[in-house]
Design a protein around this motif. Structure first.
Motif, PDB file in Angstrom:
ATOM      1  N   ILE A 107      26.322  18.379  38.841  1.00  0.00           N
ATOM      2  CA  ILE A 107      26.015  17.028  39.297  1.00  0.00           C
ATOM      3  C   ILE A 107      26.856  16.826  40.549  1.00  0.00           C
ATOM      4  O   ILE A 107      28.062  17.095  40.549  1.00  0.00           O
ATOM      5  CB  ILE A 107      26.338  15.972  38.228  1.00  0.00           C
ATOM      6  N   PRO A 136      23.263  10.841  44.682  1.00  0.00           N
ATOM      7  CA  PRO A 136      23.620  11.561  43.449  1.00  0.00           C
ATOM      8  C   PRO A 136      22.523  12.584  43.141  1.00  0.00           C
ATOM      9  O   PRO A 136      21.338  12.266  43.187  1.00  0.00           O
ATOM     10  CB  PRO A 136      23.676  10.466  42.388  1.00  0.00           C
ATOM     11  N   THR A 137      22.943  13.823  42.851  1.00  0.00           N
ATOM     12  CA  THR A 137      21.991  14.922  42.705  1.00  0.00           C
ATOM     13  C   THR A 137      22.320  15.753  41.476  1.00  0.00           C
ATOM     14  O   THR A 137      23.487  16.031  41.207  1.00  0.00           O
ATOM     15  CB  THR A 137      22.032  15.823  43.955  1.00  0.00           C
ATOM     16  N   TRP A 138      21.290  16.162  40.747  1.00  0.00           N
ATOM     17  CA  TRP A 138      21.427  17.128  39.661  1.00  0.00           C
ATOM     18  C   TRP A 138      20.820  18.426  40.147  1.00  0.00           C
ATOM     19  O   TRP A 138      19.764  18.428  40.785  1.00  0.00           O
ATOM     20  CB  TRP A 138      20.690  16.658  38.406  1.00  0.00           C
ATOM     21  N   GLY A 155      17.531  14.478  43.503  1.00  0.00           N
ATOM     22  CA  GLY A 155      18.310  13.251  43.396  1.00  0.00           C
ATOM     23  C   GLY A 155      17.709  12.143  44.240  1.00  0.00           C
ATOM     24  O   GLY A 155      16.896  12.381  45.134  1.00  0.00           O
ATOM     25  N   GLY A 157      18.971   8.397  46.218  1.00  0.00           N
ATOM     26  CA  GLY A 157      20.127   7.596  46.579  1.00  0.00           C
ATOM     27  C   GLY A 157      19.840   6.647  47.728  1.00  0.00           C
ATOM     28  O   GLY A 157      18.729   6.169  47.911  1.00  0.00           O
TER      29      GLY A 157
END
Length: 187
Positions: A107, A136-138, A155, A157
């Motif tokens: 993450i 925010p990135t997975w 993600g 944002g």
């Protein structure tokens, strides 16, 4: 009995030493190519599960100018900082899977800046406006062989455009999407 006790002590010390080695790399460098550009990166360890990724790249873009009736392909420099939390390292080790080169699920908080520079030719009536995004990135990263990697992430944002004097923007901020699929080489 003494041999059995000695064996258990050795096994316990080995397990403790192995558990302490579950960590992201101290520092790793690489280059990646994706559908939307080419990037050079470094990841530096901040803790056992957190690495700071710094990236310098060129994002690809295609734009269409309705007034001139043309489509152009351009490259835009991108500067990125992204702390990444690799949250499944212990689970990968327990299943005998690789974690070298920071292979694992992560993450991240991807923060990117695009200056108002373009590599390529823009029409006279077109301006590129610099922006900054926080997304925010997975994602996941895996290794293929010794040096090759693949990585994917998604993600959503925030993006902010820096308004210029000669340009009118109806909105200077909005939603941004990070969707990447890259293959790379790790040095």
């Amino acid at each position: 009995m003494k041999h059995m006790l000695l064996t258990w002590l050795l096994a316990l010390s080995f397990l403790t030493a192995t558990a302490q080695d579950i960590s992201v790399e101290k520092s790793t460098y690489g280059i990646q190519v994706g559908f939307f550009g080419v990037y050079g990166h470094n990841e530096s360890r901040l803790s056992n599960t957190i690495a700071l990724r710094s990236e310098l790249g060129l994002d690809a873009a295609i734009y269409s100018n309705n007034f001139a009736g043309s489509r152009k392909f351009v490259l835009v420099p991108a500067l990125t900082l992204a702390p990444r939390w690799y949250y499944n390292l212990k689970k990968r080790v327990s299943k005998s899977r690789r974690i070298d080169g920071n292979s694992g699920n992560f993450i991240a908080i991807k923060t990117s800046y695009h200056p108002d520079m373009v590599i390529g030719h823009l029409d006279d009536n077109v301006n590129f406006i610099s922006d900054i995004s926080i997304i925010p990135t997975w994602g996941i990263r895996r290794h293929i062989g010794q040096h090759f990697t693949y990585e994917t992430g998604i993600g959503m944002g925030f993006i902010h455009f820096f308004e210029e004097d000669n340009v009118y923007l109806s909105s200077t901020s909005g939603l941004a999407l990070n969707l990447h699929l890259r293959i790379g080489y790790r040095f």
